[in-house]
Design an enzyme around this catalytic site. Structure first.
Site, PDB file in Angstrom:
ATOM      1  N   TRP A 187      22.450  54.667  13.393  1.00 13.27           N
ATOM      2  CA  TRP A 187      23.690  54.612  12.601  1.00 13.27           C
ATOM      3  C   TRP A 187      23.977  53.156  12.273  1.00 13.27           C
ATOM      4  O   TRP A 187      23.996  52.314  13.157  1.00 13.27           O
ATOM      5  CB  TRP A 187      24.873  55.207  13.384  1.00 13.27           C
ATOM      6  CG  TRP A 187      26.173  54.930  12.669  1.00 13.27           C
ATOM      7  CD1 TRP A 187      26.602  55.531  11.525  1.00 13.27           C
ATOM      8  CD2 TRP A 187      27.176  53.957  13.019  1.00 13.27           C
ATOM      9  NE1 TRP A 187      27.811  54.987  11.137  1.00 13.27           N
ATOM     10  CE2 TRP A 187      28.187  54.025  12.025  1.00 13.27           C
ATOM     11  CE3 TRP A 187      27.308  53.035  14.058  1.00 13.27           C
ATOM     12  CZ2 TRP A 187      29.316  53.208  12.047  1.00 13.27           C
ATOM     13  CZ3 TRP A 187      28.433  52.218  14.076  1.00 13.27           C
ATOM     14  CH2 TRP A 187      29.429  52.310  13.089  1.00 13.27           C
ATOM     15  N   GLU A 228      22.279  59.038  11.163  1.00 13.79           N
ATOM     16  CA  GLU A 228      23.671  59.518  11.247  1.00 13.79           C
ATOM     17  C   GLU A 228      24.520  59.027  10.071  1.00 13.79           C
ATOM     18  O   GLU A 228      24.813  57.837   9.957  1.00 13.79           O
ATOM     19  CB  GLU A 228      24.297  59.037  12.562  1.00 13.79           C
ATOM     20  CG  GLU A 228      25.727  59.532  12.750  1.00 13.79           C
ATOM     21  CD  GLU A 228      26.357  59.077  14.064  1.00 13.79           C
ATOM     22  OE1 GLU A 228      25.722  58.282  14.795  1.00 13.79           O
ATOM     23  OE2 GLU A 228      27.480  59.529  14.347  1.00 13.79           O
ATOM     24  N   LYS A 230      28.043  58.915   7.605  1.00 14.21           N
ATOM     25  CA  LYS A 230      29.482  58.783   7.864  1.00 14.21           C
ATOM     26  C   LYS A 230      30.214  58.781   6.532  1.00 14.21           C
ATOM     27  O   LYS A 230      29.694  58.299   5.529  1.00 14.21           O
ATOM     28  CB  LYS A 230      29.713  57.483   8.636  1.00 14.21           C
ATOM     29  CG  LYS A 230      31.126  57.262   9.084  1.00 14.21           C
ATOM     30  CD  LYS A 230      31.164  56.272  10.247  1.00 14.21           C
ATOM     31  CE  LYS A 230      32.591  55.863  10.536  1.00 14.21           C
ATOM     32  NZ  LYS A 230      32.756  55.285  11.855  1.00 14.21           N
ATOM     33  N   ASP A 261      27.969  64.097  13.178  1.00 15.96           N
ATOM     34  CA  ASP A 261      29.088  63.701  14.034  1.00 15.96           C
ATOM     35  C   ASP A 261      30.309  64.461  13.537  1.00 15.96           C
ATOM     36  O   ASP A 261      30.662  64.384  12.356  1.00 15.96           O
ATOM     37  CB  ASP A 261      29.285  62.184  13.914  1.00 15.96           C
ATOM     38  CG  ASP A 261      30.368  61.646  14.828  1.00 15.96           C
ATOM     39  OD1 ASP A 261      31.480  62.208  14.823  1.00 15.96           O
ATOM     40  OD2 ASP A 261      30.119  60.654  15.532  1.00 15.96           O
ATOM     41  N   HIS A 264      32.809  62.793  11.294  1.00 16.31           N
ATOM     42  CA  HIS A 264      32.365  62.102  10.085  1.00 16.31           C
ATOM     43  C   HIS A 264      32.478  62.930   8.812  1.00 16.31           C
ATOM     44  O   HIS A 264      31.705  62.748   7.879  1.00 16.31           O
ATOM     45  CB  HIS A 264      30.922  61.616  10.262  1.00 16.31           C
ATOM     46  CG  HIS A 264      30.806  60.484  11.235  1.00 16.31           C
ATOM     47  ND1 HIS A 264      29.678  59.737  11.396  1.00 16.31           N
ATOM     48  CD2 HIS A 264      31.708  59.963  12.094  1.00 16.31           C
ATOM     49  CE1 HIS A 264      29.866  58.815  12.324  1.00 16.31           C
ATOM     50  NE2 HIS A 264      31.093  58.937  12.768  1.00 16.31           N
ATOM     51  N   HIS A 288      26.737  64.807  17.374  1.00 14.64           N
ATOM     52  CA  HIS A 288      27.668  63.928  18.067  1.00 14.64           C
ATOM     53  C   HIS A 288      28.989  64.673  18.065  1.00 14.64           C
ATOM     54  O   HIS A 288      29.692  64.688  17.058  1.00 14.64           O
ATOM     55  CB  HIS A 288      27.834  62.600  17.321  1.00 14.64           C
ATOM     56  CG  HIS A 288      26.885  61.550  17.766  1.00 14.64           C
ATOM     57  ND1 HIS A 288      26.933  60.252  17.313  1.00 14.64           N
ATOM     58  CD2 HIS A 288      25.868  61.595  18.678  1.00 14.64           C
ATOM     59  CE1 HIS A 288      25.973  59.554  17.905  1.00 14.64           C
ATOM     60  NE2 HIS A 288      25.317  60.334  18.721  1.00 14.64           N
ATOM     61  N   ASP A 296      38.372  59.612  11.879  1.00 16.01           N
ATOM     62  CA  ASP A 296      37.288  59.582  12.862  1.00 16.01           C
ATOM     63  C   ASP A 296      37.744  58.818  14.104  1.00 16.01           C
ATOM     64  O   ASP A 296      37.196  57.783  14.445  1.00 16.01           O
ATOM     65  CB  ASP A 296      36.085  58.894  12.191  1.00 16.01           C
ATOM     66  CG  ASP A 296      34.886  58.810  13.097  1.00 16.01           C
ATOM     67  OD1 ASP A 296      34.700  59.720  13.903  1.00 16.01           O
ATOM     68  OD2 ASP A 296      34.141  57.812  12.995  1.00 16.01           O
ATOM     69  N   ASP A 298      37.695  59.522  17.295  1.00 21.26           N
ATOM     70  CA  ASP A 298      36.913  59.609  18.530  1.00 21.26           C
ATOM     71  C   ASP A 298      37.769  59.841  19.775  1.00 21.26           C
ATOM     72  O   ASP A 298      37.570  59.184  20.801  1.00 21.26           O
ATOM     73  CB  ASP A 298      36.036  58.354  18.706  1.00 21.26           C
ATOM     74  CG  ASP A 298      34.850  58.335  17.752  1.00 21.26           C
ATOM     75  OD1 ASP A 298      34.155  59.355  17.662  1.00 21.26           O
ATOM     76  OD2 ASP A 298      34.638  57.300  17.092  1.00 21.26           O
ATOM     77  N   ASP A 328      30.324  62.067  21.524  1.00 18.55           N
ATOM     78  CA  ASP A 328      30.662  60.770  20.924  1.00 18.55           C
ATOM     79  C   ASP A 328      32.173  60.619  20.845  1.00 18.55           C
ATOM     80  O   ASP A 328      32.809  61.159  19.940  1.00 18.55           O
ATOM     81  CB  ASP A 328      30.037  60.642  19.524  1.00 18.55           C
ATOM     82  CG  ASP A 328      30.293  59.254  18.910  1.00 18.55           C
ATOM     83  OD1 ASP A 328      30.981  58.445  19.547  1.00 18.55           O
ATOM     84  OD2 ASP A 328      29.800  59.010  17.794  1.00 18.55           O
TER      85      ASP A 328
HETATM   86  C1  RNT Z   1      30.184  55.626  14.579  1.00 18.72           C
HETATM   87  C2  RNT Z   1      29.151  56.610  14.982  1.00 18.72           C
HETATM   88  C3  RNT Z   1      28.245  56.183  16.076  1.00 18.72           C
HETATM   89  C4  RNT Z   1      28.949  55.402  17.157  1.00 18.72           C
HETATM   90  C5  RNT Z   1      28.081  55.049  18.315  1.00 18.72           C
HETATM   91  C6  RNT Z   1      28.721  54.067  19.226  1.00 18.72           C
HETATM   92  O1  RNT Z   1      31.125  56.146  13.747  1.00 18.72           O
HETATM   93  O2  RNT Z   1      29.750  57.812  15.293  1.00 18.72           O
HETATM   94  O3  RNT Z   1      27.578  57.266  16.596  1.00 18.72           O
HETATM   95  O4  RNT Z   1      30.081  56.057  17.617  1.00 18.72           O
HETATM   96  O5  RNT Z   1      26.865  54.650  17.862  1.00 18.72           O
HETATM   97 ZN    ZN Z   2      28.520  59.363  16.158  1.00 21.88          ZN
END
Ligand code: RNT
Ligand code: ZN
Length: 421
Positions: A187, A228, A230, A261, A264, A288, A296, A298, A328
């Site tokens: 990513w 990955e 986004k 993810d 994302h 993720h 996003d 997290d 994640d």
């Molecule tokens: C970032 C991505 C990625 C990170 C990690 C730390 O938006 O989701 O996966 O969270 O690599």
């Molecule tokens: Zn991620």
């Protein structure tokens, strides 16, 4: 009645209720025991890592909170991971970032070698934890423009290409060490805050950079590459070259894994619907699993309908053997070990609920156009005594039942975490 007797008794009754509903609780427990979830290193130390650096760098990640007790070195970090794994049933995986190397001197990112992760390999074998890996394209002087593989300067792009290649070799070594593929997830944070004047050139550079990174043929029995996408990030609100469409095209044409993810996508988009489409055209997937609040963000994963629907799709389609399930999220405002534990236990609960779905009955109703029965049974299934099955799963695995894990985390906080600066 002792707690374990109570759990056993409740399970015996729950099992009968499940049988009446057309599902096999023993099978659900056995299926859950087989799921290895990839725990993400970055919840443990706010993604600081253990790289020796000359100077402070602009951080590419937004971690909020300053709860005390963050792991400051590999020893503390491993102890924390081991604590989490002792609170959760089953065998699992650990996803590292390249900056979690174990080496006493400065090694720049383009010079990483498997030997810098030798102690992780020993740990992986000793603990029976499979390792996954991520290249680290942030928190580095050469990433201070917020651009890496798409930077206008060819020398900077080359540095990041060399980083990507080096980490793929490390990942191959980790995979070989564990006798099972290591997923190396790529990513990049690259993107622009404001509206670009030339989107195309960034995407062309990204293709070139990725192709150069993946040019070396490594052993797929040990290494699987994932990319990955986004939608946007903080500071990249207007444009991210590695968008969903970009990477889907890239992954399909180059036979790479996608990493989906859950944070994302547009906030109203759910991933459950995407699984069947993805697997009809692609071989393997990395997830993720995260919890975005409005963006996003997290947040620590919790048990939600969305999560249950996502894992249900993996089970219904028999996609689990083709899926690597990773977590994640990072929250530095609460106890980090608790955060990991809550997220990991939540996804296990979601899997258990999904394994207890009376899928055949639902699909029979659907095939007969009896949508009334389909909806009615779906709603009744939500009330199946999965919590009794969950407690039994934990008891059988020898890990804390119900909220008992929290007392262990509190004790660890008093005995260990509170002694850290
Ligand atoms: C970032 C991505 C990625 C990170 C990690 C730390 O938006 O989701 O996966 O969270 O690599
Ligand atoms: Zn991620």
């Amino acid at each position: 009645m002792s707690k374990s007797e109570r759990v056993e008794k409740a399970y015996a009754v729950a099992k009968e209720i499940c049988t009446d509903a057309g599902v096999d609780a023993d099978k659900a427990v056995a299926a859950l025991e087989k799921i290895r979830v990839s725990l993400h290193c970055w919840q443990g130390d706010d993604i600081k890592g253990f790289e020796v650096r000359d100077a402070d760098v602009v951080s590419g990640n937004t971690v909020t909170g300053n709860y005390p007790g963050r792991a400051r070195n590999i020893g503390e970090f491993r102890a924390d991971v081991e604590k989490v794994l002792s609170l959760v049933g089953g065998r699992h995986r650990l996803a590292l970032h390249a900056i979690y190397l174990d080496w006493p001197t400065k090694i720049d990112r383009d010079k990483l070698e498997p030997e810098h992760f030798k102690s992780w390999m020993d740990w992986s074998r000793e603990k029976d934890v499979y390792m996954d890996m991520n290249q680290t394209y942030f928190d580095h002087p050469k990433a201070n423009d917020g651009l890496t593989l798409t930077h206008p300067d060819a020398a900077i792009r080359q540095f990041w290409i060399d980083h990507g290649k080096a980490v793929r070799r490390v990942s191959e070594a980790l995979g070989k060490n564990q006798g099972s593929p290591c997923v190396c997830n790529l990513w990049v944070q690259d993107g622009l805050k404001d509206v670009p004047a030339n989107r195309l050139v960034f995407r062309q550079r990204l293709i070139e950079g990725l192709d150069a990174t993946f040019a070396e043929k490594l052993d797929e029995r040990h290494l699987l590459d994932a990319v990955e996408p986004k939608l946007f990030g903080i500071g990249t609100e207007s444009f991210v070259p590695g968008s969903h469409e970009f990477y889907l095209g890239y992954a399909q044409s180059r036979k790479k894994l996608m990493t989906y993810d859950t944070g994302h996508f547009h906030p109203t988009e759910t991933l459950a619907d995407k699984m069947t489409s993805y697997f009809l055209f692609n071989e393997k997937l990395m997830l993720h699993v995260s919890r975005g609040i409005r963006w996003d963000s997290d947040h620590v994963l919790n048990l939600s309908d969305d999560l249950v629907q996502l894992v249900t799709e993996l089970i219904r389609g028999d996609f689990l053997p083709r899926t690597f399930v990773g977590l994640d999220f990072f929250d530095a405002s609460i106890n980090r070990i608790a955060a990991w534990t809550i997220g990991l236990r939540s996804i296990q609960k979601a899997f258990l609920i999904a394994f207890l779905e009376p899928t055949k009955r639902l699909q029979d109703a659907e095939n007969a156009f009896d949508y009334t029965t389909r909806l009615a049974l779906m709603e009744e299934a939500k009330a199946l005594p999965w919590s009794a099955v969950w407690d039994y799963f934990c008891l059988k695995a020898g890990v804390p039942v119900g909220e008992d894990w929290l007392a262990e985390v509190k004790k660890y906080e008093t005995d260990v975490l509170s002694k850290r600066d």
